[in-house]
Design an enzyme around this catalytic site. Structure first.
Site, short mmCIF file in Angstrom:
data_model
loop_
_atom_site.label_atom_id
_atom_site.label_comp_id
_atom_site.label_asym_id
_atom_site.label_seq_id
_atom_site.Cartn_x
_atom_site.Cartn_y
_atom_site.Cartn_z
N GLN A 1 -6.28 -12.43 -18.48
CA GLN A 1 -5.52 -11.31 -19.01
C GLN A 1 -4.83 -10.57 -17.86
OE1 GLN A 1 -6.81 -7.16 -20.88
NE2 GLN A 1 -7.13 -8.81 -22.35
N SER B 1 1.60 25.99 20.15
CA SER B 1 0.19 26.37 20.13
C SER B 1 0.10 27.82 19.71
CB SER B 1 -0.44 26.18 21.51
OG SER B 1 -1.70 26.81 21.59
N HIS C 1 -4.12 6.14 -25.43
CA HIS C 1 -3.82 4.86 -24.79
C HIS C 1 -2.38 4.92 -24.30
CE1 HIS C 1 -3.21 0.56 -24.17
NE2 HIS C 1 -4.51 0.38 -24.33
N ASP C 2 -2.20 4.80 -23.00
CA ASP C 2 -0.86 5.03 -22.45
C ASP C 2 0.17 3.99 -22.86
OD1 ASP C 2 -2.16 3.11 -20.94
OD2 ASP C 2 -2.08 4.23 -19.05
N HIS D 1 -5.82 -2.41 31.34
CA HIS D 1 -7.16 -1.83 31.39
C HIS D 1 -7.10 -0.37 31.86
CE1 HIS D 1 -8.72 -5.91 30.93
NE2 HIS D 1 -7.87 -6.26 31.87
N ASN E 1 3.75 20.01 22.14
CA ASN E 1 2.79 18.96 21.83
C ASN E 1 3.45 17.76 21.16
OD1 ASN E 1 0.63 20.57 22.73
ND2 ASN E 1 0.51 21.61 20.75
N ARG F 1 -11.16 -9.89 -17.55
CA ARG F 1 -10.54 -8.58 -17.48
C ARG F 1 -11.59 -7.49 -17.42
NH1 ARG F 1 -7.30 -4.75 -15.87
NH2 ARG F 1 -6.06 -3.62 -17.39
N THR G 1 -0.55 -8.07 -24.67
CA THR G 1 -1.66 -7.22 -24.29
C THR G 1 -1.11 -6.18 -23.31
OG1 THR G 1 -3.88 -7.15 -23.36
CG2 THR G 1 -2.35 -8.69 -22.36
N THR H 1 -7.20 2.42 -12.93
CA THR H 1 -7.16 3.70 -12.23
C THR H 1 -6.87 3.52 -10.74
OG1 THR H 1 -8.36 5.76 -11.91
CG2 THR H 1 -9.66 3.76 -11.75
N VAL H 2 -7.31 2.40 -10.18
CA VAL H 2 -7.06 2.14 -8.75
C VAL H 2 -5.57 1.97 -8.49
CG1 VAL H 2 -7.37 0.42 -6.93
CG2 VAL H 2 -9.34 1.21 -8.25
#
Length: 467
Positions: free
Chosen positions: A253, A301, A100-101, A175, A309, A341, A126, A347-348
């Site tokens: 939470q 190239s 658990h970090d 356009h 380029n 919660r 928490t 993780t995201v």
């Protein structure tokens, strides 16, 4: 390749830590795993200090102990980060692996503090109380001290181009077709102004990041159970604002993250302006309106030696597109949580740094590209001269002023779908029932001078609304 060390950039699974490692290095203090651990240590240490100042708690800390606590994050180094990681994954200093970090950070603080302090580390908290604050303590300076300055460099280059070429006439296209003339400087000023406004949104979003410290379900339940007479809401507000964040009073939470989503959206606004710029500059290079200064030893190239380029703008486009994809995903994801919660956001949120890093690479490439471009005034002028029909708008507008109800139709019949010359216009002018002064006014029109207030509009960049 089994002999390739994992730390070698060639073994990186992402270009952000491989090919672009040098470009993303400024984000390491805010986006790395070590940075997150350090931010957690800061929150836990400052929380201990705040608890010691409450009359209700028996916790007291000497001035030396207070200084030592702050030194834990102020002087946090690689060895400290490795110790926290060992506490999490292997066990260390007499503690079994936490898996658990945040708990590993608690045990790290135990290794550095007297035993009498240990019960108060993480007291009533928490993990999300620590994590939501830590992430914001990293996102705020990452935006303010790294991303905003990098994007401001792009704006500075645009402003310089705008002012230097404020009166350089150029064909405008709507356009994709020849429209009316503009000036190259004015077109760059448009981008500079847009970018300035979007950067203002980023600054505002970063300044209003908001943190919570309210326990497992956002009710201060554990705190109140231990010390019912303490004003925990006031304590939380003072603690969070003391970290330089605004205070979230109502939460589950999880801190709802609407504030972080606003920052992501503001960065997307910056990126969208620059994506538009990247595309346009690419087209200007393709049309030879812009040349590019070459760099000694650079290869354009693998098979065509002559090519120069617009790779900086293409690279910027690719990285900013990836950044926007990530930022959109992050903004949509972190604002949702099952009931009070769920852990999917954990993780995201570890990917916030990657989104920021793609932004940083994109900003740097755009700035580099702008420093290389050189407006080709001769090509721009030749293009204007080859389209005399561009003065058609001015002709019909002047004739309207003179009361000609068929002015638009008259010019339309002459120009629409036809190749016309200045001579064709002059034949038209000779046939018109207008005064000689108006006829001379019409004859004086030319595509290169029909730019309105293009050069003066560049001065709008000095207005505070653009900052």
């Amino acid at each position: 390749m089994d002999d390739l060390p994992r730390a070698d950039p060639l073994s990186a699974v992402s270009p952000l830590d491989g090919r672009y490692a040098g470009r993303t290095e400024p984000l390491v203090p805010y986006a790395s795993e070590a940075a997150l651990v350090r931010a957690r240590v800061r929150v836990e240490a400052e929380y201990l200090l705040a608890l010691s100042e409450l009359d209700a708690t028996p916790l007291s800390l000497s001035s030396d102990e207070r200084a030592t606590l702050r030194s834990l994050y102020e002087e946090f180094d690689a060895d400290d980060a490795r110790l926290v990681k060992r506490l999490e994954t292997e066990g260390a200093a007499g503690y079994a692996a936490t898996n658990h970090d945040v708990k590993a950070v608690e045990y790290f603080l135990r290794t550095e503090t007297p035993e009498r302090v240990h019960p108060w580390i993480h007291f009533g908290l928490t993990s999300e109380d620590v994590n939501n604050l830590a992430h914001r303590l990293l996102a705020k300076p990452a935006a303010e001290d790294v991303l905003v300055p990098a994007a401001t460099e792009v704006r500075d280059e645009l402003v310089e181009l705008a002012r230097e070429h404020r009166d350089t006439p150029m064909l405008a296209r709507t356009h994709g077709q020849p429209a009316t003339p503009t000036t190259f400087g004015k077109e760059m000023a448009v981008y500079a102004a847009r970018l300035g406004r979007q950067l203002g949104r980023v600054r505002e979003a970063a300044a209003t990041l908001s943190g919570k410290l309210a326990g497992a379900s956002g009710t201060y339940a554990a705190h109140v159970a231990a010390y019912p007479d303490v004003d925990w809401r006031a304590f939380s507000r003072e603690f969070v604002t003391g970290l330089g964040l605004e205070h979230t009073a109502l939460s589950t939470q999880v801190n709802p993250c609407d504030d972080v989503a606003a920052l992501f959206d503001a960065l997307r606004g910056v990126n969208n302006v620059l994506l538009d710029l990247d595309l346009d500059v690419w087209l200007y290079v393709s049309d030879r309106y812009l040349g590019q200064e070459t760099e000694a030893g650079e290869t354009g190239s693998s098979t065509m030696p002559h090519k120069v380029n617009p790779i900086d703008f293409e690279n910027s486009e690719g990285n900013l597109s990836k950044a926007n994809s990530d930022l959109t995903f992050l903004a949509d994801y972190v604002t949702n949580s099952r009931l009070q919660r769920d852990l999917s956001d954990s993780t995201v949120k570890r990917n916030i740094g990657a989104a920021f890093a793609h932004c940083l690479v994109g900003y740097g490439k755009a700035a580099t590209g702008l420093r290389k471009v050189v407006p080709n005034e001769r090509v721009m002028r030749e293009e204007l001269d080859s389209h005399p029909e561009l003065v058609g708008e001015a002709v019909q507008t002047i004739l309207r002023r003179e009361g000609d109800t068929e002015a638009y139709e008259r010019v339309k019949d002459l120009t629409r779908g036809r190749d016309v010359t200045i001579g064709d216009f002059r034949d038209l002018f000779d046939e018109l029932n207008v005064s000689e002064s108006v006829r001379e006014e019409l004859r004086a029109l030319s595509p290169a001078t029909y730019v309105g207030l293009g050069d003066e509009l560049v001065d709008e960049l000095d207005e505070p609304a653009d900052e």
